[in-house]
Design an enzyme around this catalytic site. Sequence first.
Site, mmCIF file in Angstrom:
data_model
loop_
_atom_site.group_PDB
_atom_site.id
_atom_site.type_symbol
_atom_site.label_atom_id
_atom_site.label_comp_id
_atom_site.label_asym_id
_atom_site.label_seq_id
_atom_site.Cartn_x
_atom_site.Cartn_y
_atom_site.Cartn_z
ATOM 1 C CB CYS A 287 17.754 -8.438 -75.027
ATOM 2 S SG CYS A 287 17.462 -7.224 -76.320
ATOM 3 C CG HIS B 294 13.875 -7.287 -72.615
ATOM 4 N ND1 HIS B 294 15.004 -7.247 -71.843
ATOM 5 C CD2 HIS B 294 14.167 -6.608 -73.743
ATOM 6 C CE1 HIS B 294 15.949 -6.571 -72.474
ATOM 7 N NE2 HIS B 294 15.462 -6.163 -73.631
ATOM 8 C CD GLU C 28 13.723 -8.830 -68.834
ATOM 9 O OE1 GLU C 28 13.514 -9.806 -69.579
ATOM 10 O OE2 GLU C 28 14.552 -7.932 -69.103
#
Length: 531
Positions: A377, A502, A504
């Site tokens: 990001c 993102h 994650e």
Amino acid sequence: MVKYIFVTGGVMSGLGKGITAASIGRLLTDIGYKVIPIKVDPYLNIDAGTMNPFQHGEVYVLKDGTEVDLDLGHYERFIGVEVTGEHNVTTGKIYMSVLEKERKGEYLGSTVQIIPHITDEIKNWIRRVAEKSQAEICLVEIGGTVGDIESMSFLEAIRQMHNEEKDEDFALVHVTLVPLDSGGEQKTKPTQHSVKELRSIGLQPDVIVGRCKEKLLVSTKKKIALFCDVSVEAVVSAHDAREIYEVPLMFKEEKLDEYLIRKLKLKKRKESTTWTDMVKRLKSLEREVTIAVVGKYIHVKDAYISIREALKHGGIAAGCKVNMILIDSEELEKFGEFQLDVDGILVPGGFGSRGSEGKILAIKYARENDIPFLGICFGFQLAVVEFARNVLGLKNANSSELADTDYPVIDLLPEQKEIDKLGGTMRLGDIEITIKPNTIAWKLYGKEKILERHRHRYEVNPEFIPDFEKAGIVFSGYSDSGRRMEILELHDKRFFLGTQFHPEFKSKPYAPSPPFIGFVSAALEYAENRS
Ligand code: GLN
């Protein structure tokens, strides 16, 4: 019929109630039940979107774009379900909904009160979400500690539900602290007091989970059982674990699953070993890599929790332990030079100019020295800025979020500027991305269309894209019919990848996120080639 497991906490916060609840969820998932989590946050904010990471740690983003408490991240990682914003209940949401009804006249002129109107709203909310998501077991964690003013109406709602649900459809798990005194003795008094507090509002726990530095002794369990009116099997030891993913296995050893099977009249429909296998592999890892994560929230415990977990997951796939070291981007900025012997550099998401030049220094170091790099990001955007400055030679190129510049290589799109003069609204949640063939991203994901979660405003400025591509940036993923760049890579490097999204947030220990697998694998290869 949905069965409900409520998880409350006593004595103090920070006992790992979220991990406890998520672990219970995992155990019941493993025997074949559809478990759906709900997190209750008794604060007045509507959601966590406006909450400062300096105060609260990471903001976790759900697939529908709701910004929530990081505990929801544990739930998704442990249980393997994806939930929506409705699964995060806050006092703010409950009151808002009641007050809206009041204004619409839905209470037909009656006095609107905490009992029954707020408590009804809470019960309806929980039941509606459980049914809508077709939960067989709905796991509800009540944030905060029993005795807090804030959580009172939620506990009262649970008390009422206890009466309304069948015995086999309701369980209350209370997580409390068992401290050691200076002589090392396990003390049960705080637990007794917090159960007394629960009882005073009409709630009796079915299970007591005792958080302790060491394993609870049988004598400690007996004492808790006696004073708190539960059976000895219902007292579960939650001693310190080096690895949070071991907690479900610890509870299994404590036979908590068997106890809940009896209490809730469940059946062992199957016995999945996915989790156990994953933990076995995780614990057997011998090789190690060191990854520097460069950010500005490094002093806040939990600010980069999903990043930390996703790196760990990448390590499980790559075959190594990951040591994550946090580098303060503001300090780095002051120091003016990145000089660190690490196997990989990760620049995570972020906002604002503080520390951004430090992050750019770290990216420059990674690119020039060919150190495996992953930018997420803000990290992706700053990689574009770094490239513009140091490869394209666009002096002072920047993101227009950060400074006035002649070269706003990261900017709001013209249509965003139209919509919102204040700087564009956030682009949040799952968005479909198209991946180009013959790229690193393609190799990692193995398919053309992916869904990943977003939380950003700014974009790669389309005006500069042809120049970037000529100079070697490959934009290997895009969305919005090619208007927005989602992934960048440099093909003359060991591993240099940035994602506007993102990854994650979707990573699971038994299903690691592709960019993290690629990054940690590259870091491992780099580490081994050097030694
Ligand atoms: N500040 C950047 C933006 O708003 C990046 C956001 C982030 O990293 N989550 O676009």
